[in-house]
Design a protein around this motif. Sequence first.
Motif, PDB file in Angstrom:
ATOM      1  N   ILE A  50       0.841  -1.202   0.000  1.00 30.33           N
ATOM      2  CA  ILE A  50       0.000   0.000   0.000  1.00 30.33           C
ATOM      3  C   ILE A  50       0.875   1.250   0.000  1.00 30.33           C
ATOM      4  O   ILE A  50       0.599   2.220  -0.716  1.00 30.33           O
ATOM      5  N   THR A 103      -6.880   8.387  -1.265  1.00 31.74           N
ATOM      6  CA  THR A 103      -7.694   7.253  -0.822  1.00 31.74           C
ATOM      7  C   THR A 103      -6.815   6.120  -0.303  1.00 31.74           C
ATOM      8  O   THR A 103      -7.097   5.521   0.744  1.00 31.74           O
ATOM      9  N   LEU A 104      -5.731   5.840  -1.015  1.00 35.22           N
ATOM     10  CA  LEU A 104      -4.808   4.793  -0.565  1.00 35.22           C
ATOM     11  C   LEU A 104      -4.159   5.178   0.764  1.00 35.22           C
ATOM     12  O   LEU A 104      -3.968   4.322   1.640  1.00 35.22           O
ATOM     13  N   TYR A 105      -3.838   6.472   0.917  1.00 36.71           N
ATOM     14  CA  TYR A 105      -3.236   6.929   2.167  1.00 36.71           C
ATOM     15  C   TYR A 105      -4.204   6.729   3.333  1.00 36.71           C
ATOM     16  O   TYR A 105      -3.819   6.244   4.405  1.00 36.71           O
ATOM     17  N   ALA A 107      -6.673   4.636   3.468  1.00 34.89           N
ATOM     18  CA  ALA A 107      -6.833   3.199   3.693  1.00 34.89           C
ATOM     19  C   ALA A 107      -5.672   2.651   4.509  1.00 34.89           C
ATOM     20  O   ALA A 107      -5.850   1.783   5.377  1.00 34.89           O
ATOM     21  N   ASP A 108      -4.465   3.168   4.245  1.00 37.49           N
ATOM     22  CA  ASP A 108      -3.283   2.723   4.981  1.00 37.49           C
ATOM     23  C   ASP A 108      -3.378   3.066   6.460  1.00 37.49           C
ATOM     24  O   ASP A 108      -2.796   2.370   7.303  1.00 37.49           O
ATOM     25  N   GLY A 110      -6.184   2.957   8.046  1.00 35.33           N
ATOM     26  CA  GLY A 110      -7.351   2.266   8.562  1.00 35.33           C
ATOM     27  C   GLY A 110      -8.610   3.105   8.586  1.00 35.33           C
ATOM     28  O   GLY A 110      -9.526   2.825   9.372  1.00 35.33           O
ATOM     29  N   TRP A 111      -8.674   4.135   7.759  1.00 38.59           N
ATOM     30  CA  TRP A 111      -9.840   5.028   7.686  1.00 38.59           C
ATOM     31  C   TRP A 111     -10.139   5.694   9.018  1.00 38.59           C
ATOM     32  O   TRP A 111     -11.282   6.062   9.300  1.00 38.59           O
TER      33      TRP A 111
END
Length: 284
Positions: A50, A103-105, A107-108, A110-111
């Motif tokens: 990620i 978005t990937l950040y 997600a990394d 954990g939202w």
Amino acid sequence: MGWISNDWLPWLDRAGRVSRLRAAVFALLWVPLALLAARTLAGDLGPRPITEAIHDSGDWTVRLLILTIVVTPLRQVSGRSELIGVRRMIGVATLVAALLHVTLYMADLGWDAGRIATEILIRPYLAIGFVALAGLVALGVTSTDGAIRRLGGAAWKRLHGLVHPIVLLALVHVFLQSKLDLAQGAILTGVACAGLAIRLAAERGSATSIVAAIVAAAVASIGGGAMEAVWFTLKTGRSPTGLLASNFDAAYRIPPSWIAGAIAATALVVAHLVRRKMPARRVR
């Protein structure tokens, strides 16, 4: 399918005809995502996939952003007005890449909204990145013909002039995350400087000569090399003398300033040749 207008079909020009240029650019804009997907499926993103995907999408965001400001001077030099539509297409792709990056950040992390907000507050490069993202969103949602009509041409141009400070923020974001390898930031800075120089020259009617290509290459080389040296000094506190000297020596590496200069000169020469070989066509 009659309800689908030409605006939603990027390979069509304003007259509804298939544009080979638009179709080619549209296809090429999918390449970064395709490469990232291929690396993901092949398990080629390393031990922290990620994180690697975040870096990859961020790199492409800045590259595409630089490309958006280079398209205008190349249009001025080449006389190809159809590049206006291509610029909009690249701008939308830039926004999509930026949104994927963020978005990937998230997600990394954990939202976790609290953690995300804290990271933005304590890490300057993240704060700068999110300001740049807000600017890209503003430009993206006002990139349509309808938005131009509602805002008026003058107001729209002022708003979209914000792309230049957004580029500056994006470059600072890149440098702040760099360690001692400043090559990519130097190359992107040099190309951005050359794009601005070509635009100024085009507005004065002096960007269609080989001399202009040499000047653009010099501006790119000086801009990229200077930014690399300044950032090296700020980051390490050491004298940039050795780094500056490396711009005149390719024994161990090709200096980023040379690469930036070569990109600028090549782009301008190609645009000049296009103007000579292909008469400009008015696009409705």
